[in-house]
Design a protein around this motif. Structure first.
Motif, PDB file in Angstrom:
ATOM      1  N   PRO A  31       0.820  -1.207   0.000  1.00 47.49           N
ATOM      2  CA  PRO A  31       0.000   0.000   0.000  1.00 47.49           C
ATOM      3  C   PRO A  31       0.859   1.266   0.000  1.00 47.49           C
ATOM      4  CG  PRO A  31       0.165  -0.833   2.224  1.00 47.49           C
ATOM      5  CD  PRO A  31       0.916  -1.803   1.339  1.00 47.49           C
ATOM      6  N   PHE A  32       0.233   2.402   0.164  1.00 43.62           N
ATOM      7  CA  PHE A  32       0.894   3.693   0.036  1.00 43.62           C
ATOM      8  C   PHE A  32       2.117   3.791   0.943  1.00 43.62           C
ATOM      9  CE2 PHE A  32       1.260   8.194   1.429  1.00 43.62           C
ATOM     10  CZ  PHE A  32       1.578   8.758   0.206  1.00 43.62           C
ATOM     11  N   ARG A  33       3.300   3.899   0.315  1.00 44.35           N
ATOM     12  CA  ARG A  33       4.590   4.118   0.991  1.00 44.35           C
ATOM     13  C   ARG A  33       5.032   2.964   1.890  1.00 44.35           C
ATOM     14  NH1 ARG A  33       6.872   8.869   0.145  1.00 44.35           N
ATOM     15  NH2 ARG A  33       5.634  10.669  -0.500  1.00 44.35           N
ATOM     16  N   ILE A  34       4.333   1.849   1.884  1.00 42.84           N
ATOM     17  CA  ILE A  34       4.751   0.695   2.694  1.00 42.84           C
ATOM     18  C   ILE A  34       5.194  -0.413   1.740  1.00 42.84           C
ATOM     19  CG2 ILE A  34       4.053  -1.034   4.397  1.00 42.84           C
ATOM     20  CD1 ILE A  34       1.936   0.933   5.369  1.00 42.84           C
ATOM     21  N   PRO A  35       6.450  -0.847   1.810  1.00 41.12           N
ATOM     22  CA  PRO A  35       6.965  -1.850   0.854  1.00 41.12           C
ATOM     23  C   PRO A  35       6.478  -3.257   1.170  1.00 41.12           C
ATOM     24  CG  PRO A  35       8.664  -1.304   2.443  1.00 41.12           C
ATOM     25  CD  PRO A  35       7.492  -0.409   2.757  1.00 41.12           C
ATOM     26  N   LEU A  36       5.204  -3.512   0.869  1.00 41.29           N
ATOM     27  CA  LEU A  36       4.613  -4.781   1.270  1.00 41.29           C
ATOM     28  C   LEU A  36       4.402  -5.726   0.096  1.00 41.29           C
ATOM     29  CD1 LEU A  36       3.646  -6.116   3.875  1.00 41.29           C
ATOM     30  CD2 LEU A  36       1.344  -5.263   3.388  1.00 41.29           C
ATOM     31  N   LEU A  37       3.635  -5.307  -0.924  1.00 43.00           N
ATOM     32  CA  LEU A  37       3.293  -6.198  -2.027  1.00 43.00           C
ATOM     33  C   LEU A  37       3.512  -5.516  -3.378  1.00 43.00           C
ATOM     34  CD1 LEU A  37      -0.022  -7.730  -0.646  1.00 43.00           C
ATOM     35  CD2 LEU A  37       2.132  -8.937  -0.944  1.00 43.00           C
ATOM     36  N   GLU A  38       4.037  -6.259  -4.318  1.00 42.47           N
ATOM     37  CA  GLU A  38       4.240  -5.785  -5.683  1.00 42.47           C
ATOM     38  C   GLU A  38       3.080  -6.316  -6.532  1.00 42.47           C
ATOM     39  OE1 GLU A  38       7.754  -5.902  -9.116  1.00 42.47           O
ATOM     40  OE2 GLU A  38       8.077  -6.825  -7.151  1.00 42.47           O
ATOM     41  N   LEU A  39       1.983  -5.547  -6.530  1.00 43.35           N
ATOM     42  CA  LEU A  39       0.763  -5.981  -7.195  1.00 43.35           C
ATOM     43  C   LEU A  39       0.646  -5.456  -8.622  1.00 43.35           C
ATOM     44  CD1 LEU A  39      -1.831  -5.435  -4.307  1.00 43.35           C
ATOM     45  CD2 LEU A  39      -0.543  -7.508  -4.855  1.00 43.35           C
ATOM     46  N   ASP A  40       1.269  -4.310  -8.885  1.00 42.59           N
ATOM     47  CA  ASP A  40       1.171  -3.661 -10.188  1.00 42.59           C
ATOM     48  C   ASP A  40       2.398  -4.030 -11.018  1.00 42.59           C
ATOM     49  OD1 ASP A  40      -1.166  -1.590  -9.480  1.00 42.59           O
ATOM     50  OD2 ASP A  40       0.247  -1.668  -7.814  1.00 42.59           O
ATOM     51  N   GLN A  41       2.158  -4.398 -12.273  1.00 43.59           N
ATOM     52  CA  GLN A  41       3.242  -4.954 -13.089  1.00 43.59           C
ATOM     53  C   GLN A  41       3.266  -4.333 -14.485  1.00 43.59           C
ATOM     54  OE1 GLN A  41       5.041  -7.491 -11.644  1.00 43.59           O
ATOM     55  NE2 GLN A  41       3.708  -7.847  -9.902  1.00 43.59           N
ATOM     56  N   ILE A  42       4.462  -4.355 -15.074  1.00 45.00           N
ATOM     57  CA  ILE A  42       4.628  -4.022 -16.486  1.00 45.00           C
ATOM     58  C   ILE A  42       5.443  -5.135 -17.128  1.00 45.00           C
ATOM     59  CG2 ILE A  42       5.559  -2.401 -18.190  1.00 45.00           C
ATOM     60  CD1 ILE A  42       5.222  -0.161 -16.212  1.00 45.00           C
ATOM     61  N   PHE A  43       4.953  -5.643 -18.248  1.00 44.90           N
ATOM     62  CA  PHE A  43       5.669  -6.649 -19.027  1.00 44.90           C
ATOM     63  C   PHE A  43       5.783  -6.163 -20.466  1.00 44.90           C
ATOM     64  CE2 PHE A  43       3.575  -9.033 -15.643  1.00 44.90           C
ATOM     65  CZ  PHE A  43       4.564  -9.908 -15.215  1.00 44.90           C
ATOM     66  N   VAL A  44       6.908  -6.463 -21.098  1.00 43.92           N
ATOM     67  CA  VAL A  44       7.052  -6.181 -22.530  1.00 43.92           C
ATOM     68  C   VAL A  44       7.467  -7.469 -23.233  1.00 43.92           C
ATOM     69  CG1 VAL A  44       7.613  -3.739 -22.285  1.00 43.92           C
ATOM     70  CG2 VAL A  44       9.454  -5.434 -22.231  1.00 43.92           C
ATOM     71  N   THR A  45       7.099  -7.569 -24.513  1.00 44.42           N
ATOM     72  CA  THR A  45       7.443  -8.750 -25.280  1.00 44.42           C
ATOM     73  C   THR A  45       8.962  -8.888 -25.375  1.00 44.42           C
ATOM     74  OG1 THR A  45       7.038  -9.907 -27.355  1.00 44.42           O
ATOM     75  CG2 THR A  45       7.416  -7.544 -27.498  1.00 44.42           C
ATOM     76  N   LYS A  46       9.446 -10.090 -25.593  1.00 47.99           N
ATOM     77  CA  LYS A  46      10.883 -10.357 -25.551  1.00 47.99           C
ATOM     78  C   LYS A  46      11.662  -9.665 -26.670  1.00 47.99           C
ATOM     79  CE  LYS A  46      11.339 -14.465 -22.766  1.00 47.99           C
ATOM     80  NZ  LYS A  46      11.953 -15.806 -22.641  1.00 47.99           N
TER      81      LYS A  46
END
Length: 310
Positions: A270-285
């Motif tokens: 959540p906001f400013r707390i390094p708890l979970l990496e829920l949001d992601q970005i992926f690009v093709t190889k």
């Protein structure tokens, strides 16, 4: 006196049993996090509920329970130190200078947190400073035609649209095609084909639902297969699933994650707390990630992600 002595013995025995039970449960949580993970749906709920920072904190608390047992407390503190080192070495990236070339492409993704009003001012300031080529927002439920007019007037070289699934898209160039896919209580995806200054690029903006009992394996595999079928170049989204999930490993056959290209803690919630990496970005190889930046704004409990690639 005999009765009191017997009661004390039972109390001490009970206390030892409780400490032993807590230790066993803690070991089971560690096994789930590091070994079993979310291979099994029934254990996935536990895996998601106890990320590494919480396990480290729990380890300190368990060690305190064994303060009179030197071997136990030293072993537990050693374990906590080892997990802390692993956490920082895996989920923290030291800031370093990265050169962004002129022919690189930038994408901004943000979970706008379903506020009563879309935080247009925050978004406008971000666009002004970052100048992203592509913008994707989820949980933009209250985005309005007035917001689109305001953004379009402030940034005439962008095309903005409100999408199905409570999403918003902005393109520095032109939007060529939008395809919406959804499944009730599972996911919403908008596939956007856009013409940028760097050429034609296809994006998938996804929002997978927050449901602890949902089969993440099925949901994430569906997102991946739809992206592959649509020849998607870039996948951005709030997956409501931590990066550690084994189901993200399937993405690695076709896509590259921006996880290793970040700076600071990789967690996005959540906001400013390094708890979970829920949001992601992926690009093709066929593409190369360059840098992932995160910006925290009080109007949302999710970090804003900005990825650069070429």
């Amino acid at each position: 006196m005999a009765y009191l002595s017997t009661s004390l013995r039972y109390m001490k025995k009970f206390a030892r049993s409780i400490r032993a039970l807590i230790l066993v449960l803690y070991v089971l949580l560690l096994l789930i996090h590091f070994v079993i993970k979310d291979h099994f749906q029934v254990l996935g709920v536990i895996f998601y509920a106890f990320p590494l920072p919480i396990l480290i904190t729990m380890g300190i608390c368990v060690a305190i329970l064994f303060y009179t047992h030197k071997i136990y407390i030293l072993s537990l503190l050693g374990l906590v130190l080892g997990m802390t080192f692993f956490w920082f070495s895996t989920y923290y990236f030291f800031t370093k200078p990265v050169e962004i070339s002129k022919n690189s492409t930038s994408v901004l993704f943000w979970n706008a947190a379903n506020r009563k009003k879309l935080p247009v001012d925050v978004l406008s300031k971000s666009i002004t400073s970052i100048k992203p080529d592509f913008i994707g927002l989820v949980e933009a439920e209250n985005a309005s035609a007035e917001d689109i007019q305001k953004l379009s007037k402030a940034f005439p070289n962008y095309e903005f649209q409100i999408l199905k699934g409570h999403m918003l898209v902005g393109v520095k160039g032109s939007i060529e095609k939008i395809t919406f896919k959804c499944k009730e209580n599972s996911h919403d995806i908008n596939f956007v084909e856009a013409q940028l200054s760097t050429g034609h690029v296809s994006f998938a903006i996804t929002d997978t639902f927050q449901n602890p009992t949902m089969d993440k394996r099925k949901t994430l595999n569906t997102v991946l297969q739809l992206a592959i079928q649509s020849n998607t170049d870039v996948i951005i989204g709030d997956f409501n699933t931590p990066y550690e999930s084994v189901h993200f490993r399937n993405f690695e056959t076709e896509y590259k994650s921006f996880h290793d290209y970040g700076q600071g803690f990789s967690a996005t919630w959540p906001f400013r707390i390094p708890l979970l990496e829920l949001d992601q970005i992926f690009v093709t190889k066929s593409m190369t990630p360059i840098l992932l930046e995160k910006f925290h704004h009080p109007v949302s409990d999710h970090a804003m992600l900005v990825g650069y690639f070429q």
